[in-house]
Enzyme design. Structure first.
Site, short mmCIF file in Angstrom:
data_model
loop_
_atom_site.label_atom_id
_atom_site.label_comp_id
_atom_site.label_asym_id
_atom_site.label_seq_id
_atom_site.Cartn_x
_atom_site.Cartn_y
_atom_site.Cartn_z
N LYS A 15 0.78 -1.18 -0.16
CA LYS A 15 0.08 0.11 -0.06
C LYS A 15 0.90 1.31 -0.04
CE LYS A 15 -1.82 -0.68 4.00
NZ LYS A 15 -1.22 -2.04 4.57
N ARG A 90 -8.64 2.06 9.62
CA ARG A 90 -8.22 0.58 9.73
C ARG A 90 -9.33 -0.14 10.55
NH1 ARG A 90 -2.65 1.18 9.28
NH2 ARG A 90 -1.21 -0.58 9.82
N ARG A 125 11.97 -6.31 4.62
CA ARG A 125 11.68 -5.13 4.45
C ARG A 125 12.70 -4.09 4.92
NH1 ARG A 125 5.72 -2.12 4.64
NH2 ARG A 125 5.92 -2.66 6.83
N ARG A 158 12.23 -1.87 10.51
CA ARG A 158 11.18 -1.43 11.43
C ARG A 158 10.99 -2.44 12.65
NH1 ARG A 158 5.77 0.41 8.23
NH2 ARG A 158 4.98 -0.57 9.90
N ARG A 169 0.22 -8.33 13.61
CA ARG A 169 -0.56 -7.34 12.86
C ARG A 169 -1.38 -8.00 11.85
NH1 ARG A 169 4.74 -4.88 10.31
NH2 ARG A 169 3.46 -3.43 9.35
P1 AMP Z 1 1.54 1.06 9.12
O1 AMP Z 1 3.02 1.62 8.94
O2 AMP Z 1 0.49 1.22 8.47
O3 AMP Z 1 1.86 -0.59 8.88
O4 AMP Z 1 1.37 1.19 10.72
C1 AMP Z 1 2.16 0.60 11.79
C2 AMP Z 1 1.41 0.60 13.14
O5 AMP Z 1 0.86 1.90 13.40
C3 AMP Z 1 0.10 -0.17 13.12
O6 AMP Z 1 0.66 -1.57 13.32
C4 AMP Z 1 -0.54 0.46 14.26
O7 AMP Z 1 0.10 -0.14 15.45
C5 AMP Z 1 -0.40 1.89 14.06
N1 AMP Z 1 -1.29 2.36 13.00
C6 AMP Z 1 -1.15 2.97 11.91
N2 AMP Z 1 -2.43 3.06 11.32
C7 AMP Z 1 -3.38 3.14 12.10
C8 AMP Z 1 -4.72 3.23 12.27
N3 AMP Z 1 -5.50 3.78 11.24
N4 AMP Z 1 -5.41 2.74 13.42
C9 AMP Z 1 -4.63 1.99 14.32
N5 AMP Z 1 -3.43 2.05 14.27
C10 AMP Z 1 -2.95 2.46 13.24
#
Ligand code: AMP
Length: 213
Positions: A15, A90, A125, A158, A169
């Site tokens: 994404k 989310r 990654r 990360r 996740r």
């Molecule tokens: P991502 O970079 O999108 O994989 O997000 C990394 C982490 O940030 C996720 O595993 C969540 O802990 C938090 N996070 C990001 N976006 C959201 C969201 N819309 N709602 C809740 N937690 C989020």
């Protein structure tokens, strides 16, 4: 043209990579809640401190926290021509809060990738902490080892890209995020895109949807 967009899909679906390319091509901002939360965490702000534990465990940050930062971001002048939401909403309550705030979407792009491939992508990654670009040790290495092609910063792994946290996740995604596909399908906004194959081919699939609107 559809320019108020949201990218939906499991962790590792690509994404962020696709959103970044599309944002550059359309000259509209990519709004990544993950990037915003990581920046807050790195700066040690109250928001970052609150989010850190959830993120490190691979759990979702509470809805009200995330909804607050997105509403603030969408009040910016640069979203007038459109935006790409990446990693938000989310949960169904987040999607409802977005609609209640009067934010309309033109398309939700649901990127699908088989589960075994997601794991391989996430565990290899390499991420840029400055601009959010992502690379892969084997499949998409940076031109110069350890350095971001886009902005020259040092790449990192990360903390939540470990195999254990990835499992959590994925479970969070299946329980709380996957139901958004039906939510947006009911509203006539859902478009399915296969997230496997060369990056350019996936981008072209997404462009077909954006340009058809
Ligand atoms: P991502 O970079 O999108 O994989 O997000 C990394 C982490 O940030 C996720 O595993 C969540 O802990 C938090 N996070 C990001 N976006 C959201 C969201 N819309 N709602 C809740 N937690 C989020």
């Amino acid at each position: 043209m559809r320019t108020r967009l949201m990218m939906l899909g499991p962790p590792g679906a690509g994404k962020g990579t696709q959103a970044q390319r599309l944002a550059e091509a359309l000259r509209i901002p990519q709004i990544s809640t993950g990037d915003m939360l990581r920046a807050a965490k790195a700066q040690g702000t109250p928001l970052g401190l609150e989010a850190a534990g959830y993120m490190d465990r691979g759990e979702l940050v509470p809805d009200e926290v995330v909804v607050g930062i997105v509403k603030e971001r969408l009040a910016g002048a640069d979203v007038a021509q459109g935006f790409i939401l990446d990693g938000f909403p989310r949960t169904v309550p987040q999607a409802e809060a977005l609609a209640e705030a009067g934010v309309q979407l033109d398309a939700v792009i649901n990127v699908s990738v088989p589960e075994d491939e997601l794991m391989a992508r996430i565990t290899g990654r390499l991420s840029c902490p400055s601009c959010g670009a992502a690379f892969h040790r084997d499949n998409h290495p940076p031109r110069q080892e350890g350095t971001c092609d886009a902005c020259g910063s040092a790449l990192i792994v990360r903390k939540d890209d470990s195999a254990e946290v990835f499992g959590q996740r994925l479970r969070s995604y299946q329980a709380k995020t996957a139901p958004l596909a039906a939510f947006y399908q009911d509203r006539g906004l859902l478009f399915e895109v296969e997230g496997t194959g060369p990056l350019d081919v996936i981008q072209a699939r997404i462009r077909d949807i954006v340009d058809a609107g």
